[in-house]
Design a protein around this motif. Structure first.
Motif, PDB file in Angstrom:
ATOM      1  N   ARG A 224     -36.026  49.107 -27.153  1.00 15.97           N
ATOM      2  CA  ARG A 224     -37.280  48.351 -27.165  1.00 15.97           C
ATOM      3  C   ARG A 224     -37.571  47.792 -28.565  1.00 15.97           C
ATOM      4  O   ARG A 224     -37.975  46.644 -28.717  1.00 15.97           O
ATOM      5  CB  ARG A 224     -38.443  49.248 -26.717  1.00 15.97           C
ATOM      6  N   ILE A 225     -37.365  48.635 -29.589  1.00 15.36           N
ATOM      7  CA  ILE A 225     -37.598  48.189 -30.961  1.00 15.36           C
ATOM      8  C   ILE A 225     -36.658  47.044 -31.321  1.00 15.36           C
ATOM      9  O   ILE A 225     -37.068  46.058 -31.951  1.00 15.36           O
ATOM     10  CB  ILE A 225     -37.412  49.362 -31.944  1.00 15.36           C
ATOM     11  N   ALA A 226     -35.388  47.161 -30.910  1.00 16.00           N
ATOM     12  CA  ALA A 226     -34.426  46.095 -31.191  1.00 16.00           C
ATOM     13  C   ALA A 226     -34.836  44.794 -30.512  1.00 16.00           C
ATOM     14  O   ALA A 226     -34.752  43.707 -31.104  1.00 16.00           O
ATOM     15  CB  ALA A 226     -33.032  46.515 -30.731  1.00 16.00           C
ATOM     16  N   LEU A 227     -35.312  44.875 -29.264  1.00 12.92           N
ATOM     17  CA  LEU A 227     -35.748  43.695 -28.528  1.00 12.92           C
ATOM     18  C   LEU A 227     -36.964  43.066 -29.196  1.00 12.92           C
ATOM     19  O   LEU A 227     -37.047  41.839 -29.354  1.00 12.92           O
ATOM     20  CB  LEU A 227     -36.067  44.069 -27.077  1.00 12.92           C
ATOM     21  N   GLN A 228     -37.916  43.907 -29.598  1.00 11.79           N
ATOM     22  CA  GLN A 228     -39.111  43.399 -30.267  1.00 11.79           C
ATOM     23  C   GLN A 228     -38.758  42.703 -31.573  1.00 11.79           C
ATOM     24  O   GLN A 228     -39.340  41.677 -31.927  1.00 11.79           O
ATOM     25  CB  GLN A 228     -40.094  44.546 -30.530  1.00 11.79           C
ATOM     26  N   SER A 229     -37.781  43.252 -32.293  1.00  9.58           N
ATOM     27  CA  SER A 229     -37.355  42.650 -33.554  1.00  9.58           C
ATOM     28  C   SER A 229     -36.749  41.275 -33.314  1.00  9.58           C
ATOM     29  O   SER A 229     -37.026  40.322 -34.057  1.00  9.58           O
ATOM     30  CB  SER A 229     -36.346  43.560 -34.257  1.00  9.58           C
TER      31      SER A 229
END
Length: 250
Positions: A224-229
């Motif tokens: 999720r963090i990677a996608l948000q980034s």
């Protein structure tokens, strides 16, 4: 989260992977041989899975009570406890439960609890015996906390170095009856981690979900963090294009 280039079983150099260390098996290759005691060896040989889960058998609540029992039997045989006299219960594997360790180490009622437990085990004890048993319990639980802390600090230090951070701030989820119920274990574990990983600020959070769900959650959050980034980067790129158009219009 480990750099894929450091994961020997996976091809590729880019990206990161969530690693379940299964550290219960640490030492199965003989790497802990120098610190294994005769009591650890007996616990392993009499277990349902000899030769595996070496580290788990040194730190886990499933085995701590048996380690204490074996140590007490040895001291009894050497006539250092109970005037050299034993009982059927003390000689029976599994009869000294790990919960006894927590009860005996209670700050206020521990000595009284030790006397009751020794009586229930059919032993003829005196006050010195009760105090020695309490010391034995403290020694085994402290060893468990310090071994666990050494493994945990090693991982924290590795993550900090992989991320090229001067200081790592993270949260560790912990599960298990020993951590939750023992009067001193959590404090000893945290103090030892601070000593061994001084550049890591670690918050400990009690978890009820188990390690398997924990690993799955870490992976999900990382994705999720990677996608948000990526979305944020794309958004920033669009804003920059808009700004260029505005400048041309002006």
């Amino acid at each position: 989260m480990e750099e894929i280039k450091n994961v020997k079983r996976v091809e590729g150099e880019d990206g990161r992977m969530c690693i379940n260390t299964e550290w219960g098996g640490f030492g199965d290759d003989g790497s802990l041989k120098d610190i294994l005691t005769e009591f650890d060896e007996v616990v392993d040989q009499t277990s349902i899975n000899p030769g595996v889960h070496t580290f788990e058998k040194m730190i886990s609540g499933m085995y701590l009570g048996e380690i204490v029992r074996l140590l007490l039997v040895k001291m009894m045989e050497d006539k250092l406890l109970f005037k050299g006299q034993t009982s059927e219960a003390l000689l029976t594997p599994g009869q000294f439960e790990t919960k006894y360790i927590s009860e005996i180490e209670e700050p206020d009622s521990g000595l009284e609890n030790a006397q009751k437990i020794l009586t229930a085990l059919g032993l003829n004890w005196d006050l010195v015996d009760a105090r020695v048993v309490r010391l034995v319990c403290d020694t085994i639980s402290s060893r468990s906390a310090h071994l666990c802390a050494a493994a945990l600090a090693t991982l924290a230090n590795r993550i900090r170095i992989n991320c090229k951070l001067d200081h790592l701030k993270t949260t560790v989820g912990v599960d298990g009856t020993v951590y939750r119920k023992h009067p001193n274990f959590s404090e000893e574990l945290q103090a030892a981690v601070c000593l061994l990983a001084p550049k890591c600020d670690i918050t400990f959070l009690v978890s009820e979900d188990g390690s398997g769900k924990g690993a799955a959650m870490v992976t999900a959050v990382a994705q999720r963090i990677a996608l948000q980034s990526r979305l944020l980067e794309d958004s920033d790129g669009e804003d920059e294009e808009d700004e260029d158009v505005d400048e041309e219009d002006k």
